[in-house]
Design an enzyme around this catalytic site. Structure first.
Site, PDB file in Angstrom:
ATOM      1  N   TYR A 104     -56.066  41.442 -84.458  1.00  0.00           N
ATOM      2  CA  TYR A 104     -57.077  40.579 -85.090  1.00  0.00           C
ATOM      3  C   TYR A 104     -57.802  41.376 -86.164  1.00  0.00           C
ATOM      4  O   TYR A 104     -58.266  42.483 -85.928  1.00  0.00           O
ATOM      5  CB  TYR A 104     -58.071  40.146 -84.010  1.00  0.00           C
ATOM      6  CG  TYR A 104     -59.182  39.195 -84.422  1.00  0.00           C
ATOM      7  CD1 TYR A 104     -59.205  37.890 -83.943  1.00  0.00           C
ATOM      8  CD2 TYR A 104     -60.228  39.606 -85.244  1.00  0.00           C
ATOM      9  CE1 TYR A 104     -60.241  37.019 -84.277  1.00  0.00           C
ATOM     10  CE2 TYR A 104     -61.261  38.739 -85.587  1.00  0.00           C
ATOM     11  CZ  TYR A 104     -61.262  37.452 -85.100  1.00  0.00           C
ATOM     12  OH  TYR A 104     -62.281  36.596 -85.432  1.00  0.00           O
ATOM     13  N   HIS A 159     -74.601  38.567 -82.656  1.00  0.00           N
ATOM     14  CA  HIS A 159     -73.593  37.992 -83.562  1.00  0.00           C
ATOM     15  C   HIS A 159     -73.599  36.470 -83.655  1.00  0.00           C
ATOM     16  O   HIS A 159     -72.958  35.906 -84.539  1.00  0.00           O
ATOM     17  CB  HIS A 159     -72.203  38.450 -83.118  1.00  0.00           C
ATOM     18  CG  HIS A 159     -71.313  38.845 -84.255  1.00  0.00           C
ATOM     19  ND1 HIS A 159     -71.338  38.240 -85.489  1.00  0.00           N
ATOM     20  CD2 HIS A 159     -70.360  39.793 -84.349  1.00  0.00           C
ATOM     21  CE1 HIS A 159     -70.431  38.794 -86.276  1.00  0.00           C
ATOM     22  NE2 HIS A 159     -69.831  39.744 -85.618  1.00  0.00           N
ATOM     23  N   SER A 206     -60.845  40.353 -88.995  1.00  0.00           N
ATOM     24  CA  SER A 206     -61.716  39.252 -89.391  1.00  0.00           C
ATOM     25  C   SER A 206     -61.944  39.258 -90.900  1.00  0.00           C
ATOM     26  O   SER A 206     -62.104  40.307 -91.505  1.00  0.00           O
ATOM     27  CB  SER A 206     -63.052  39.380 -88.655  1.00  0.00           C
ATOM     28  OG  SER A 206     -63.811  38.222 -88.833  1.00  0.00           O
TER      29      SER A 206
END
Length: 661
Positions: free
Chosen positions: A486, A372, A488
């Site tokens: 969270y 990533h 993204s």
């Protein structure tokens, strides 16, 4: 611990998948060197992309406090509010001014790009589970093409054709079309290609089209994350012409581009893959691939030992290979087995540091596992979509195609590592750690078939907002609280944009969740519907703000990073327990919006969290959840299903059934 996820993809992105027609000016060209021949150069818009804005400090503080509200009691919130006020008028103001000044001096990039690369590369946790996600392909619609050698050959050919198309600037630019009837047309493309690159973005903007940043694409190929003490490095060698193949822990390389840079024939690639699959050597006693699952400093030290012991050339062949093709020797049993295998496998048949591993099981089940640090989901998903489309609609070989009459024993080189006792001990230790860690990970999958996008949009609700609301309700039912969440969101609409965070837990979702979970009988169906509508509206606002670079997470991260870089004492805001709490993301979520994706997933980002990959399809919702001991992925999914059932009942005017937690 920082969040690491598949990014939330640009909402409503281009449709690419089974049954989607090709566009005339990006048509395939038969089994040739290129996937498509765009008349608009690939990077035509890159120079004129708008810059990622640095949000106003007062907006960041306001958004931060709004996100903290559902997580804190009144006393904690008042304390955090005071800390924020001091920050806004004191050290935060000074840091913000310095960040803005620094950003003005670096107009070639974004204020988040450098710190974000550093954040990933400086992390010392192993990349497997902590950072690397996977996305799985649907099977080839023509079942006989799912034979392992056939699919591996076709996907490898399509992947190399993607590379060649990109290098020749013939890959269609990545553009988000709000009005495709005007902007995604041959006429517009013929016009825009004559607009200078310094102005081309504005031409697209005039017809409601938004070109996306493509600066990460070059790292897709010939790239590897190299472990270094303290901070890793990204390595790319675009001159290399070979493919790396892993099977049963053995490493093989062969050239897939000739001396002139042309792709070798598909029949030749098929012959080489058949040759590799015919190798009956037992699995190595000390599989070197385990080392890529280690702590980064430990791996850096062991890698240096590998180099010192005469393995530099072998490592270069691994690091510089176009990509890593992993041929697994078993079929996939079910979705849970698929998730475990594509997310981590047994540790012997992946090189976790490569930009991506293309994994193909014995039954042709295929997935991408990617590192990533180098980039986000926009680049990976574009590659993923194009490879699926090309390999299924324009396959280079058929199952009946004969392999080339070539001497694979000469063309294919088997790589052998020289291992001293210290390296053997290092591999044994890495193997033990890997196996112990993987035993702790639980994954479960569930599909909700009562409805999806079509039904929810008719109710004027955001499908993503409803999915996120289901996660809030599920956690409240299972654990009795609202926690940091969270999601993204891509900021690829800006030059060198990365991601921004959507914070789905809000005062609206908390109120709505408590009504559905704790006291449904006290509210009319109309009241429940109204609460859902408020959640949807607010989630839509958060999503738009994040996509436009107007969240709070990246701004606060950059200010903290700047303070550390300049030796400034850490402001109180970052020492406040509330800041630690909101960044301990117990619900870490990511949605995958592509018809070519069958499933995607990642591990939790904190030990007491859930990793939630989900997809809202036209008529169903899929969810893939991971957890460690102390959390129960299976029970969480049952609670998600109950939440979705309750919301669908409310939307259909039915009474909510009470259920014990």
């Amino acid at each position: 611990m920082v969040s690491r996820l598949l990014l939330r993809l640009w909402p409503g992105g281009p449709a690419i998948g089974p049954g989607v027609p090709r566009r005339p000016l990006s048509a395939g060209s038969g089994p040739s060197q290129y996937l498509q021949r765009s008349i608009v150069p690939t990077m035509h818009y890159q120079d004129s992309l708008p810059r990622l804005p640095v949000p106003k400090l007062e907006d960041t503080i306001r958004r931060y406090l709004s996100a903290q509200k559902p997580l804190l009691d009144d006393g904690q919130f008042r304390k955090t509010e005071q800390i924020c006020k001091s920050f806004e008028n004191g050290s935060g103001k000074e840091l913000h001014e310095q960040l803005v000044a620094q950003d003005k001096k670096n107009k070639h990039t974004s204020y988040i790009s450098g710190p974000w690369f550093d954040m990933y590369l400086a992390a010392r946790d192993p990349v497997v589970l902590n950072f690397n996600p996977f996305i799985a392909f649907h099977p080839d619609p023509k079942s006989e093409y799912n034979d392992q050698v056939t699919r591996a050959t076709n996907m490898t050919m399509s992947a190399i054709r993607f590379l060649k198309t990109f290098q020749a600037s013939l890959l269609e630019p990545e553009v988000f079309h709000l009005n495709p009837d005007k902007s995604d047309t041959d006429t517009f493309k013929r016009l825009i290609r004559f607009v200078p690159p310094s102005l081309s973005w504005y031409g697209a903007y005039l017809v409601n089209a938004y070109p996306l940043d493509m600066s990460q694409y070059f790292r897709l190929f010939n790239s590897t994350r190299i472990p270094k003490p303290g901070q890793d490095e990204l390595f790319t060698d675009d001159k290399a012409k070979h493919l790396l193949v892993l099977r049963k822990g053995h490493f093989y390389v062969f050239d897939v581009l000739d001396k002139d840079g042309n792709i070798v024939s598909a029949a030749e690639i098929k012959a080489h893959l058949k040759y590799i699959l015919s190798d009956n050597s037992p699995a190595p006693e000390f599989p070197v691939a385990y080392l890529t699952s280690e702590n980064r400093d430990v791996w850096a030290e062991l890698r240096q030992k590998l180099v010192s012991d005469g393995n530099a050339e072998t490592l270069w062949k691994v690091d510089s290979a176009l990509f890593c093709l992993c041929l697994d020797g078993f079929p996939i049993k079910d979705l849970v087995h698929l998730s475990h295998n594509m997310l981590h496998g047994d540790g012997t048949n992946r090189w976790f540091d490569k930009s991506f591993n293309l994994i193909i099981a014995k039954d042709g089940t295929a997935a991408l596992h990617f590192e990533h640090a180098w980039g986000d989901g926009v680049a990976v998903l574009r590659f993923f979509n194009e490879v699926f489309k090309d390999s299924t609609q324009n396959p280079a070989i058929t199952p009946q195609s004969h392999p080339a009459a070539t001497d694979s024993s000469v063309a294919v080189k088997k790589l052998n590592f020289k291992l001293n006792d210290a390296l053997k001990t290092g591999i044994t230790t890495a193997k033990r750690k890997f196996e112990e860690t993987m035993k702790t990970l639980t994954i479960d999958c569930r599909q909700f078939h009562r409805g999806g996008k079509e039904f929810l949009k008719k109710q004027k609700l955001s499908p993503d907002a409803v999915a996120q609301l289901a996660f809030q309700m599920a956690f409240l039912r299972q654990y009795g609280q609202t926690v940091a969440t969270y999601e993204s969101c891509s900021t690829a609409a800006f030059k060198h944009g990365r991601t921004e965070t959507i914070r789905p837990a809000s005062i609206f979702t908390k109120r709505c969740s408590e009504a559905f979970v704790r006291e449904p009988s006290k509210h009319s169906v109309g009241e429940l519907q109204e609460m859902m509508a408020k959640c949807s509206k607010y989630h839509g606002q958060l999503t738009k703000e994040a996509a436009m670079g107007q969240g709070f997470d990246r701004h606060l991260f950059a200010l903290r990073n700047l303070a550390a870089a300049r030796g400034i004492p850490l402001p109180e805001l970052y020492l406040d327990p509330a800041y630690g709490k909101i960044n301990h993301n117990i619900l870490s979520t990511s949605t995958l919006s592509s018809p070519t994706v069958s499933l995607g997933g990642f591990a939790p980002v904190v030990p007491d969290g859930f990793g939630i990959g989900y997809t809202v399809h036209d008529n169903w919702i899929g969810c893939n959840v991971s957890s460690y001991p102390g959390r129960n992925a299976h029970e969480f999914l049952l609670c998600v299903e109950k939440a979705l059932d309750d919301m669908f009942d409310a939307l259909e005017g039915k009474t909510i059934k009470t259920a014990s937690g």
